[in-house]
Design a protein around this motif. Structure first.
Motif, short mmCIF file in Angstrom:
data_model
loop_
_atom_site.label_atom_id
_atom_site.label_comp_id
_atom_site.label_asym_id
_atom_site.label_seq_id
_atom_site.Cartn_x
_atom_site.Cartn_y
_atom_site.Cartn_z
N THR A 74 -2.49 -8.72 -1.48
CA THR A 74 -2.75 -8.23 -0.13
C THR A 74 -4.21 -8.41 0.25
OG1 THR A 74 -0.97 -6.59 -0.33
CG2 THR A 74 -2.63 -6.20 1.37
N ARG A 75 -5.10 -8.08 -0.67
CA ARG A 75 -6.53 -8.22 -0.40
C ARG A 75 -6.90 -9.68 -0.16
NH1 ARG A 75 -10.25 -5.86 -4.98
NH2 ARG A 75 -9.05 -7.39 -6.14
N ASN B 200 2.53 1.63 -3.37
CA ASN B 200 1.58 2.12 -4.35
C ASN B 200 1.39 3.63 -4.24
OD1 ASN B 200 -0.87 1.73 -6.26
ND2 ASN B 200 -1.77 2.72 -4.47
N LEU C 153 0.83 -1.20 0.00
CA LEU C 153 0.00 0.00 0.00
C LEU C 153 0.87 1.26 0.00
CD1 LEU C 153 -2.67 -1.11 2.62
CD2 LEU C 153 -2.78 -1.32 0.15
N ALA D 121 -6.16 4.40 0.82
CA ALA D 121 -6.39 2.97 1.00
C ALA D 121 -6.77 2.72 2.46
CB ALA D 121 -5.14 2.18 0.63
N LEU E 76 -6.15 -2.76 -8.86
CA LEU E 76 -6.67 -3.69 -7.86
C LEU E 76 -6.71 -5.12 -8.39
CD1 LEU E 76 -9.59 -1.56 -6.36
CD2 LEU E 76 -7.38 -2.08 -5.32
N LEU F 256 -1.38 -5.33 -4.66
CA LEU F 256 -2.62 -5.01 -3.95
C LEU F 256 -3.60 -6.18 -4.00
CD1 LEU F 256 -3.26 -1.29 -5.00
CD2 LEU F 256 -2.12 -2.19 -2.98
#
Length: 579
Positions: free
Chosen positions: A540-541, A482, A479, A565, A528, A537
């Motif tokens: 990570t999600r 990014n 994050l 974020a 995303l 990302l």
């Protein structure tokens, strides 16, 4: 130096042991000595400052006690019926002069700090008792001073002046005069004035004996010296008074070629008390102690060298015999050796060697296959954990900084890079505390701030309650990366990166926000889904979904307005996570 290193490499094991241990000991002893010297110097400095501060505070307290006592005595005196009656009648009426003199004398005898008392009624009649130099003091002189108006404005409160603020100057020494207007206790109208004189000699004697040639100076509200040690000359006194600072302060000052510490404090009525202490004597004591420690270390070094020599020979002799017996290995002959039957480490080494010989051929094949598998696994792990472009950019930055001679920046980025990869490559638990995750992010940002030459600033808003809570490793780094890469990096204006973490209703709320270029909905969707700049990302999600029930992973962005974020997940403590 090269010849010495070559000699060490080719020397016998006994010599290496002695040289290595002596080197380690000398380095360790030197480090300890330097550390001790620095710590001792700091402790000595703090001790000197503390002693000076305690001394000046004690002197200030003694002075305050004397003034408060004289103030209380003067209140008792002006409240007495005799003084009130005499001042109301503007002359002796109900009392004789002898009665008033005896009454005043009782007060001066009761408290030896009081040198003299002068009382004037509104018509200038004078009543006094004098135990020291006679003072040419009168009501007319009091009213002619520039502080007389201030005295009336006190409505009975006292003021302090040296020699009654110049109302008398025919004395051989200084006096601190406590002056107040006397009011009728019934009507509160002014009926006279009082001057109570305190000898500065008495005040100085109350400070007690000072150590290390400490000198004392007391200055009034105008920084004019009132009390000073007798061994301070005029130039020295001027230099010291100009160096005194307001408040409770300790400072170093060179006076007549010697280093002194000046400690000062300002009391409630605006006077400054200062002590001047030479530190040469304490420095000499410190130097003597250093020599003692150095001699002690030298003796220890000699004893250590002798001990190491004995230990080295007791270890290396049997090893040499075992090495000779095992020398056939170099020719490819893996045969067992039998030189001694003991249960010590040498005997254990012999037994282990014999077991090794018996298994060596079988192990060769297993080792080759195991090493291949291990290298493959390590390579895959590195490929999963290390971000090559980040490492490359970091080394590129280090190179640029080194070429430009920015050694401190090189040091900072190398230290940060080491700490970052220490956490990044840690193969321990998959979860860490939020505090550990933030520490890794701090190292990452340290590198980025140096790389981008402080193009952005970081605003940390971390609730301490979330620090011990758990989070999957490497959750926040993608994050932050990014935000820098897609928001701040190419933004012409100064970047601001906000990292906040809070605990709300049993949930951890972490936000990472930047004021960068932002992106439209299409670009954000690609980011995303891992279609733009890697799958950081997206991974990570997905990882958050594996670790928590119904976590929130949300990224908002608008072109030209930055990106924000937000991740929200249940608060889990370390012990709960282990369970």
């Amino acid at each position: 130096m090269k010849k010495f290193l070559r000699w060490i490499l080719n020397a016998k094991l006994s010599v290496k042991v002695i040289v290595y241990y002596l080197t380690v000991f000398i380095l360790f002893a030197s480090l300890c000595f330097l550390t001790f010297e620095r710590l001792n110097a700091n402790m000595t400095e703090q001790k000197i400052k503390q002693l000076s501060s305690d001394s000046v505070n004690t002197i200030s307290s003694n002075l305050d006690l004397i003034i408060d006592t004289v103030n209380n005595q003067s209140k008792m005196l002006i409240s007495s019926s005799a003084i009130q009656s005499v001042l109301r009648s503007n002359g002796l009426k109900d009392y004789t002069q002898k009665q008033i003199d005896n009454y005043l004398t009782e007060f001066t005898n009761f408290y030896e700090a009081i040198s003299s008392i002068y009382i004037f009624d509104n018509n200038g009649h004078e009543y006094y008792v004098e135990n020291d130099d006679m003072k040419n003091l009168s009501l007319k002189k009091l009213k002619s001073t520039d502080w007389y108006k201030e005295l009336d404005e006190k409505f009975g409160g006292y003021i302090l002046k040296v020699n009654a603020g110049g109302a008398f100057d025919n004395t051989s020494r200084n006096y601190i005069s406590l002056m107040r207007r006397i009011n009728d206790i019934n009507t509160q109208k002014p009926i006279g004035y009082m001057v109570v004189n305190i000898s500065t000699d008495y005040i100085y004697s109350s400070f007690g004996k000072q150590v290390n040639d400490t000198k004392i100076i007391v200055c009034d509200e105008n920084r004019k010296p009132v009390i000073s040690s007798g061994n301070i000359d005029g130039n020295e006194l001027k230099l010291i008074t100009e160096s005194i600072k307001d408040g409770n302060v300790s400072q170093y000052k060179k006076i007549k070629g010697k280093q002194h510490i000046i400690a000062s404090v300002k009391n409630d009525y605006g006077w400054t008390i200062a002590t001047i202490t030479p530190i040469n004597e304490l420095a000499a004591q410190e130097q003597t102690f250093k020599i003692f420690v150095a001699v002690l270390m030298l003796i220890t070094l000699v004893m250590f060298a002798v001990s190491i020599m004995f230990i080295s020979l007791s270890i290396t002799r049997p090893i040499n015999r075992l090495a000779k017996a095992m020398s056939s290995v170099k020719d490819g002959n893996f045969t067992e050796v039998h030189i001694r039957k003991t249960s010590d480490e040498i005997g254990m080494l012999q037994n282990v060697y014999n077991i090794m010989v018996r298994e060596i051929q079988t192990l060769f094949k297993d080792m080759v296959n195991e090493q291949k598998a291990k290298r493959k696994a390590e390579l895959e792990a590195l490929q999963l954990q290390i971000k090559p472009h980040f490492l490359y950019n970091s080394f590129d930055a280090i190179s640029s900084l080194a070429l430009s001679g920015q050694n401190k920046e090189v040091y900072k980025i190398v230290v940060a890079l080491g700490k970052f990869y220490k956490s990044f490559l840690n193969s321990g638990s998959e979860t860490v505390t939020i505090n550990e995750e933030l520490e890794m992010i701090k190292q990452y940002l340290t590198i980025q701030l140096i790389r981008f030459k402080d193009k952005f600033t970081v605003d940390w808003q971390i609730d301490d309650n979330v620090r011990p809570l758990m989070i999957p490793r490497l959750t926040l780094q993608p994050l932050v990366e990014n935000a820098i890469k897609h928001g701040i990096k190419d933004n012409p204006q100064a970047g601001i990166l906000l990292i906040s973490a809070a605990l709300k209703d049993g949930m951890v709320v972490i936000k990472i926000k930047d004021n960068g270029q932002g992106m439209d909905e299409i670009e954000l969707e690609k980011l995303l889904n891992g279609e733009k700049s890697g799958a950081g990302l997206k991974i990570t999600r997905e990882r958050l979904k594996l670790y928590f029930d119904s976590p929130v992973f949300e990224v908002k962005s608008e072109k030209g307005k930055g990106c924000e974020a937000t991740i929200i997940f249940p608060a889990i403590k370390e012990k709960d996570n282990n369970e």
